[in-house]
Structures are given as C-alpha cells and as structure tokens.
Enzyme design. Sequence first.
Site, short mmCIF file in Angstrom:
data_model
loop_
_atom_site.label_atom_id
_atom_site.label_comp_id
_atom_site.label_asym_id
_atom_site.label_seq_id
_atom_site.Cartn_x
_atom_site.Cartn_y
_atom_site.Cartn_z
N ASP A 1 0.83 -1.20 0.00
CA ASP A 1 0.00 0.00 0.00
C ASP A 1 0.86 1.25 0.00
OD1 ASP A 1 -2.84 -1.12 0.58
OD2 ASP A 1 -1.52 -2.17 1.98
N GLN B 1 11.41 -9.55 -5.87
CA GLN B 1 11.71 -8.23 -6.43
C GLN B 1 10.54 -7.29 -6.15
OE1 GLN B 1 12.13 -8.62 -10.74
NE2 GLN B 1 10.97 -10.53 -10.64
N THR C 1 6.87 -9.27 4.98
CA THR C 1 6.72 -10.67 5.40
C THR C 1 6.45 -11.52 4.16
OG1 THR C 1 6.04 -10.28 7.68
CG2 THR C 1 5.19 -12.28 6.65
N LEU C 2 7.15 -12.64 4.08
CA LEU C 2 7.02 -13.56 2.94
C LEU C 2 6.24 -14.77 3.40
CD1 LEU C 2 10.83 -13.46 1.99
CD2 LEU C 2 9.02 -12.03 1.03
N GLU C 3 5.29 -15.20 2.60
CA GLU C 3 4.51 -16.41 2.93
C GLU C 3 5.09 -17.51 2.03
OE1 GLU C 3 2.22 -13.91 1.32
OE2 GLU C 3 1.86 -12.72 3.10
N1 DCP Z 1 3.45 -10.59 1.08
C1 DCP Z 1 3.25 -9.42 1.62
C2 DCP Z 1 2.24 -8.56 1.12
C3 DCP Z 1 2.04 -7.34 1.76
N2 DCP Z 1 2.82 -6.99 2.81
C4 DCP Z 1 2.61 -5.72 3.49
C5 DCP Z 1 2.47 -4.56 2.53
C6 DCP Z 1 1.07 -4.10 2.65
O1 DCP Z 1 0.99 -2.70 2.55
C7 DCP Z 1 0.65 -4.62 4.02
C8 DCP Z 1 -0.81 -4.94 4.12
O2 DCP Z 1 -1.16 -5.82 3.09
P1 DCP Z 1 -2.68 -6.09 2.75
O3 DCP Z 1 -3.39 -4.79 2.58
O4 DCP Z 1 -2.74 -7.09 1.66
O5 DCP Z 1 -3.10 -6.80 4.13
P2 DCP Z 1 -4.45 -6.78 4.96
O6 DCP Z 1 -5.57 -6.16 4.16
O7 DCP Z 1 -4.65 -8.12 5.49
O8 DCP Z 1 -4.02 -5.81 6.15
P3 DCP Z 1 -4.52 -4.33 6.52
O9 DCP Z 1 -5.89 -4.51 7.11
O10 DCP Z 1 -3.52 -3.80 7.49
O11 DCP Z 1 -4.56 -3.56 5.20
O12 DCP Z 1 1.42 -5.79 4.22
C9 DCP Z 1 3.80 -7.85 3.29
O13 DCP Z 1 4.52 -7.52 4.24
N3 DCP Z 1 3.99 -9.05 2.69
#
Ligand code: DCP
Length: 178
Positions: A112, A139, A120-122
Amino acid sequence: MILSDTRILEEIEKGTIVISPFDRKYLGTNSYDVHLGRHLATYKDRVLDARRHNEIEHFEIPAEGYILQPGTLYLGVTEEYTETHAHVPFLEGKSSTGRLGIDIHATAGKGDVGFCNTWTLEISCAQPVRVYAGMPIGQLIYFVVEGEVATFYNKKGNAKYNNRTVKPVESMMWRNEF
Ligand SMILES: Nc1ccn([C@H]2C[C@H](O)[C@@H](COP(=O)(O)OP(=O)(O)OP(=O)(O)O)O2)c(=O)n1
C-alpha cells in the site's frame, strides 16, 4: 505504469522510496531485488483458525542453510526495510526462485501507498529445498497511483503490518471483524 530503474533512483533521491540496505547492483530494469532475511517462522499449531490469533515460533537460518519442506507454511522476511510514500509497491517472485519451486507469497503481493516496513514472505515449496539467508528471494516493482490517496497505509489507524520489525509477522486476520 511501472517505474523504470532511473525513476526508482529519482524517487530514492527524493525520499519517496526508501530501500534499506540499498545496493545499485540489485536494481533491475524496472525492479529491485530483495533478499531473504535470516529470520523464519512457522505456526505453532498445525490447524490454523482464521478467527484466532495463531502464534508463531521464530528461528534463524543457520550458515549452512535451512531445508524447507513441502506442506508447511514458512513466514520469512526481507532483509530490506522499505518505505513507499507515493507509489504502490508490489512484491513479486523471481524466476530463479520460482524455478526452484519456491513461492514467496500466498496471494498477497500488493503493498500500500505509505507502507513502511520489511516485507513478510509467505513461503511454500514444491519439493524440499535448501535456502540461505541473504539469497535473492523476490523483487519489488512500483506502480504509479492514479488519483489522490485519502488514507496512507502508515496513517491508517487499523493498519496491521506497519510496526517496524526485522522478523516475519503472523496473520492478524483476528483483528478483522467477521
Ligand atoms: N506478502 C506481503 C504482502 C504485503 N505486505 C505488506 C504490505 C502491505 O501494505 C501490508 C498490508 O497488506 P494487505 O493490505 O494485503 O493486508 P491486509 O488487508 O490483510 O491488512 P490491513 O488490514 O492492514 O490492510 O502488508 C507484506 O509484508 N507481505
């Protein structure tokens, strides 16, 4: 529109994009390579509950690397701390990691405007694979945003993932009301 290498550099000069540490050699034509931080985590419970706070256990990747196993979700983290104040950052995989059967995110690649943190990486894998701290893992690409941003992520009261950390962060889905 995606920022080119020279546009990424201009934004870094202006301070609207921060990548730390930054090394010019990791800047691609229109992307920046990020690296696997040494902290990994797995969930304590095998069965996760989307309504609960599922706790994780952290561990470090040893010098000889760590073998990821299929069937387990690993949370990893980028070495790089990033800030993106005027663009939409996206975390993408790399072909070379993909060719090793490693996925670095589970559906969530978008960041965002205003996000300030490590990523964070899943992580999941197709077959056992040894990974190393510091290896290129993904990247970042930067999209131009169309229109005014009313609420930057770092100003959003309920932003879940903007507290600076060097370790991966577990799902905060439990904070959503549903
Ligand atoms: N693989 C990822 C994807 C995103 N992010 C970070 C960057 C984003 O700006 C933040 C929030 O991502 P999302 O908006 O997809 O997450 P949520 O909607 O679940 O959280 P929130 O309610 O805080 O927006 O997490 C991350 O660290 N790892």
